[in-house]
Design an enzyme around this catalytic site. Structure first.
Site, PDB file in Angstrom:
ATOM      1  N   ASP A   1       0.883  -1.167   0.000  1.00 15.68           N
ATOM      2  CA  ASP A   1       0.000   0.000   0.000  1.00 15.68           C
ATOM      3  C   ASP A   1       0.921   1.216   0.000  1.00 15.68           C
ATOM      4  OD1 ASP A   1      -1.583   2.159   0.511  1.00 15.68           O
ATOM      5  OD2 ASP A   1      -2.668   1.250   2.180  1.00 15.68           O
TER       6      ASP A   1
ATOM      7  N   SER B   1      -2.394  13.155 -16.073  1.00 17.24           N
ATOM      8  CA  SER B   1      -3.728  13.174 -16.679  1.00 17.24           C
ATOM      9  C   SER B   1      -3.884  14.428 -17.533  1.00 17.24           C
ATOM     10  CB  SER B   1      -4.789  13.182 -15.579  1.00 17.24           C
ATOM     11  OG  SER B   1      -6.059  13.492 -16.125  1.00 17.24           O
TER      12      SER B   1
ATOM     13  N   TYR C   1      -8.694  15.536  -7.822  1.00 12.08           N
ATOM     14  CA  TYR C   1      -7.854  14.624  -8.615  1.00 12.08           C
ATOM     15  C   TYR C   1      -6.904  15.406  -9.523  1.00 12.08           C
ATOM     16  CZ  TYR C   1      -6.880  11.233 -12.388  1.00 12.08           C
ATOM     17  OH  TYR C   1      -6.283  10.448 -13.343  1.00 12.08           O
TER      18      TYR C   1
ATOM     19  N   LYS D   1      -2.665  15.657  -9.708  1.00 17.48           N
ATOM     20  CA  LYS D   1      -1.889  15.341 -10.919  1.00 17.48           C
ATOM     21  C   LYS D   1      -1.085  16.568 -11.379  1.00 17.48           C
ATOM     22  CE  LYS D   1      -3.147  11.016 -11.757  1.00 17.48           C
ATOM     23  NZ  LYS D   1      -2.182   9.900 -11.863  1.00 17.48           N
TER      24      LYS D   1
HETATM   25  N1  LIG Z   1      -8.487   5.448 -16.880  1.00 13.29           N
HETATM   26  C1  LIG Z   1      -8.386   6.687 -17.357  1.00 13.29           C
HETATM   27  O1  LIG Z   1      -9.258   7.172 -18.094  1.00 13.29           O
HETATM   28  C2  LIG Z   1      -7.172   7.520 -17.020  1.00 13.29           C
HETATM   29  C3  LIG Z   1      -7.003   8.754 -17.674  1.00 13.29           C
HETATM   30  C4  LIG Z   1      -5.888   9.536 -17.369  1.00 13.29           C
HETATM   31  C5  LIG Z   1      -4.975   9.080 -16.447  1.00 13.29           C
HETATM   32  N2  LIG Z   1      -5.161   7.889 -15.822  1.00 13.29           N
HETATM   33  C6  LIG Z   1      -4.153   7.466 -14.853  1.00 13.29           C
HETATM   34  O2  LIG Z   1      -3.691   6.155 -15.216  1.00 13.29           O
HETATM   35  C7  LIG Z   1      -3.282   5.463 -14.047  1.00 13.29           C
HETATM   36  C8  LIG Z   1      -3.938   4.081 -14.005  1.00 13.29           C
HETATM   37  O3  LIG Z   1      -5.346   4.206 -14.027  1.00 13.29           O
HETATM   38  P1  LIG Z   1      -6.329   2.989 -14.368  1.00 13.29           P
HETATM   39  O4  LIG Z   1      -7.409   3.507 -15.208  1.00 13.29           O
HETATM   40  O5  LIG Z   1      -5.534   1.805 -14.827  1.00 13.29           O
HETATM   41  O6  LIG Z   1      -6.998   2.744 -12.928  1.00 13.29           O
HETATM   42  P2  LIG Z   1      -6.840   1.588 -11.845  1.00 13.29           P
HETATM   43  O7  LIG Z   1      -7.033   0.235 -12.450  1.00 13.29           O
HETATM   44  O8  LIG Z   1      -7.700   1.958 -10.708  1.00 13.29           O
HETATM   45  O9  LIG Z   1      -5.309   1.699 -11.486  1.00 13.29           O
HETATM   46  C9  LIG Z   1      -4.800   2.131 -10.317  1.00 13.29           C
HETATM   47  C10 LIG Z   1      -3.710   1.165  -9.865  1.00 13.29           C
HETATM   48  O10 LIG Z   1      -3.168   1.705  -8.684  1.00 13.29           O
HETATM   49  C11 LIG Z   1      -3.122   0.707  -7.698  1.00 13.29           C
HETATM   50  N3  LIG Z   1      -3.349   1.293  -6.384  1.00 13.29           N
HETATM   51  C12 LIG Z   1      -4.460   1.923  -5.921  1.00 13.29           C
HETATM   52  N4  LIG Z   1      -4.290   2.270  -4.635  1.00 13.29           N
HETATM   53  C13 LIG Z   1      -3.028   1.864  -4.286  1.00 13.29           C
HETATM   54  C14 LIG Z   1      -2.264   1.949  -3.095  1.00 13.29           C
HETATM   55  N5  LIG Z   1      -2.743   2.529  -1.983  1.00 13.29           N
HETATM   56  N6  LIG Z   1      -1.011   1.427  -3.077  1.00 13.29           N
HETATM   57  C15 LIG Z   1      -0.520   0.830  -4.192  1.00 13.29           C
HETATM   58  N7  LIG Z   1      -1.182   0.734  -5.359  1.00 13.29           N
HETATM   59  C16 LIG Z   1      -2.437   1.246  -5.389  1.00 13.29           C
HETATM   60  C17 LIG Z   1      -4.212  -0.287  -8.044  1.00 13.29           C
HETATM   61  O11 LIG Z   1      -3.835  -1.582  -7.631  1.00 13.29           O
HETATM   62  P3  LIG Z   1      -4.313  -2.256  -6.249  1.00 13.29           P
HETATM   63  O12 LIG Z   1      -5.792  -2.058  -6.170  1.00 13.29           O
HETATM   64  O13 LIG Z   1      -3.894  -3.688  -6.428  1.00 13.29           O
HETATM   65  O14 LIG Z   1      -3.545  -1.589  -5.165  1.00 13.29           O
HETATM   66  C18 LIG Z   1      -4.252  -0.223  -9.568  1.00 13.29           C
HETATM   67  O15 LIG Z   1      -3.405  -1.203 -10.127  1.00 13.29           O
HETATM   68  C19 LIG Z   1      -3.622   6.368 -12.865  1.00 13.29           C
HETATM   69  O16 LIG Z   1      -2.479   7.132 -12.518  1.00 13.29           O
HETATM   70  C20 LIG Z   1      -4.674   7.308 -13.445  1.00 13.29           C
HETATM   71  O17 LIG Z   1      -4.714   8.525 -12.753  1.00 13.29           O
HETATM   72  C21 LIG Z   1      -6.238   7.096 -16.086  1.00 13.29           C
END
Ligand SMILES: NC(=O)c1ccc[n+]([C@@H]2O[C@H](COP(=O)([O-])OP(=O)(O)OC[C@H]3O[C@@H](n4cnc5c(N)ncnc54)[C@H](OP(=O)(O)O)[C@@H]3O)[C@@H](O)[C@H]2O)c1
Length: 237
Positions: A50, A129, A142, A146
């Site tokens: 975490d 982002s 958020y 970022k």
């Molecule tokens: N999806 C979009 O549209 C989008 C757009 C722009 C930017 N982003 C960025 O892309 C990145 C990934 O997003 P995603 O869409 O793939 O979402 P996601 O699946 O929710 O990814 C977040 C990751 O962070 C991990 N995480 C969450 N809390 C944590 C903690 N306390 N300690 C360690 N790991 C933790 C989660 O794994 P665990 O649950 O196993 O800990 C998960 O693998 C993020 O930085 C997000 O801001 C996403």
């Protein structure tokens, strides 16, 4: 090392880097998912952590260094989101987002920098982002975490460029298969309201993000440093 690579975009980045020849340290909280991602890659290990806890950072790094003996690339991808008008944001959500999206990135990278400098060609890639460039209602907490990340990207690029370290950010728009996009897709009509605003007429994919991160991690990107790279199909052009 790819944080938050137990699934979603982080797992796609881990796969992209592995395909380019990197040994990968998968980091996240979900043990079964993390172990499964690591298992499918040729050279990888999983560390359950975490990252919002300060004591996790040293442990994660020591495990990586014990396992592979060096650290060349750190991808700060783990993050959480909480959408809603800023006027109603709770202190709990604010602290949760700051703890992972900003504070954890700061202190994990600080702890990793000696190894990245020792690498001789260290890379830090921050998954930011498009919300730092084009804001939207409901994203204040958020987006501002970022935006802090974008500033760290530029500050670290200045401070550690002379050490051979390159620090860049990739700033995706909505990612079709990124789990974090799901709550947005629930209240927005993507086809009607979002796609027409994007000159490329589609959302990003996790594979798009992985391809750009892999490029930034590779030798072809050696003269890119301190870049905030919009990955948005032209939305902010
Ligand atoms: N999806 C979009 O549209 C989008 C757009 C722009 C930017 N982003 C960025 O892309 C990145 C990934 O997003 P995603 O869409 O793939 O979402 P996601 O699946 O929710 O990814 C977040 C990751 O962070 C991990 N995480 C969450 N809390 C944590 C903690 N306390 N300690 C360690 N790991 C933790 C989660 O794994 P665990 O649950 O196993 O800990 C998960 O693998 C993020 O930085 C997000 O801001 C996403």
């Amino acid at each position: 090392m790819v944080t938050g690579s137990t699934g979603g975009i982080g797992a796609a980045i881990a796969r992209g880097l592995a395909a380019a020849g990197a040994a990968v340290v998968v980091v996240g909280r979900r043990e079964e998912e993390g172990a499964a991602v690591a298992k499918e890659l040729p050279r990888a290990t999983f560390v359950a952590a975490d990252l919002s806890r300060r004591d996790a950072h040293r442990r994660v790094l020591d495990t990586a260094l014990d396992h592979f003996g060096r650290l060349d690339i750190l991808v700060n991808n783990a993050a959480v989101n909480a959408l809603g008008p800023a006027i109603g944001a709770t202190e709990e959500d604010f602290d949760r987002l700051v703890a992972l999206n900003y504070r954890a990135v700061f202190f994990l990278t600080q702890a990793a920098l000696p190894a990245l400098v020792a690498s001789g060609a260290g890379r830090v890639i921050n998954v930011s982002s498009i919300g730092t460039i084009k804001t939207f209602p409901g994203g204040a907490v958020y987006n501002s975490t970022k935006a802090a990340l974008d500033n760290l990207t530029r500050s670290w690029a200045q401070e550690h460029g002379p050490d051979g370290v390159r620090v860049n950010a990739v700033n995706p728009g909505l990612v079709a298969d990124g789990p974090m996009a799901a709550p947005v897709q629930a209240f927005l009509d993507i086809e009607r309201d979002v796609i027409p605003t994007i000159p490329a007429r589609r959302l990003a994919t996790a594979a798009d993000v992985a391809a750009v991160v892999t490029f930034l991690a590779g030798p072809g990107a050696d003269f890119l440093n301190g870049v905030i790279l919009p990955l948005d199909g032209g939305l902010t052009a």
